[in-house]
Design an enzyme around this catalytic site. Structure first.
Site, PDB file in Angstrom:
ATOM      1  N   HIS A  51       0.919  -1.094  -0.162  1.00 58.06           N
ATOM      2  CA  HIS A  51      -0.006  -0.023   0.005  1.00 58.06           C
ATOM      3  C   HIS A  51       0.951   1.208  -0.069  1.00 58.06           C
ATOM      4  CE1 HIS A  51       0.517  -0.184   4.210  1.00 58.06           C
ATOM      5  NE2 HIS A  51       0.340   1.069   4.483  1.00 58.06           N
ATOM      6  N   TYR A 119       4.155   1.998  14.412  1.00 54.65           N
ATOM      7  CA  TYR A 119       4.609   2.903  13.186  1.00 54.65           C
ATOM      8  C   TYR A 119       4.034   4.396  13.736  1.00 54.65           C
ATOM      9  CZ  TYR A 119      -0.076   1.348  11.592  1.00 54.65           C
ATOM     10  OH  TYR A 119      -1.134   0.642  11.556  1.00 54.65           O
TER      11      TYR A 119
END
Length: 151
Positions: A51, A119
């Site tokens: 992605h 993240y």
């Protein structure tokens, strides 16, 4: 190195009590702004790819387990347009990786244990207008072979 990608090796400080390690600092100059911090766990041999984003940069850190991280530059006009790059991250190679806008990314969990990724992004996730554009892990234009090469 793909244009705009930053790889930072992390330094662990062990002592008789355990260890300490900085992951990301404001003076690293990596994020244009802070949007969100997230956590995800993936089981062994799982591939989460690909992605990319049109608005946000990501910084990836794998504190547990190990992963093969694959990046593919999709930014027309970039000097590294259509280049693919691989990083090995996790317990065996503690590091962080800045993934800029327009660079497709994904990973495969290596070994027999789950991997955890933490993240950081420059934007918060918006369910009503997600900045997440999917590409199949086996996209022929990227052409990445996820199989382990036995040598």
């Amino acid at each position: 190195m793909i244009e705009g990608v930053v790889y930072k090796k992390l330094l662990k400080h062990p002592d008789d009590r355990g260890s300490f390690m900085e992951i990301l600092r404001d003076d690293d100059g990596l994020l244009r702004r802070f949007g969100q911090a997230s956590y995800s766990m993936s089981y062994p041999n799982v591939i989460k790819a690909f992605h990319y984003h049109k608005k946000q940069d990501d910084i990836w850190f794998f504190p547990k387990g190990n992963a093969q991280v694959v990046l593919h530059d999709m930014r027309e006009g970039s000097p590294t347009y259509k280049e693919t790059q691989v990083f090995y991250m996790g317990e065996e190679n503690q590091s962080i990786l800045l993934i800029p806008v327009g660079v497709a990314h994904g990973y495969r969990v290596l070994g027999q244990e789950p991997a955890i990724i933490i993240y950081f992004t420059t934007e918060s996730y918006q369910a009503s207008d997600p900045d997440e554009f999917r590409i199949s892990y086996d996209d022929p234009e990227i052409g990445f072979n996820w199989e382990t090469k036995f040598r």
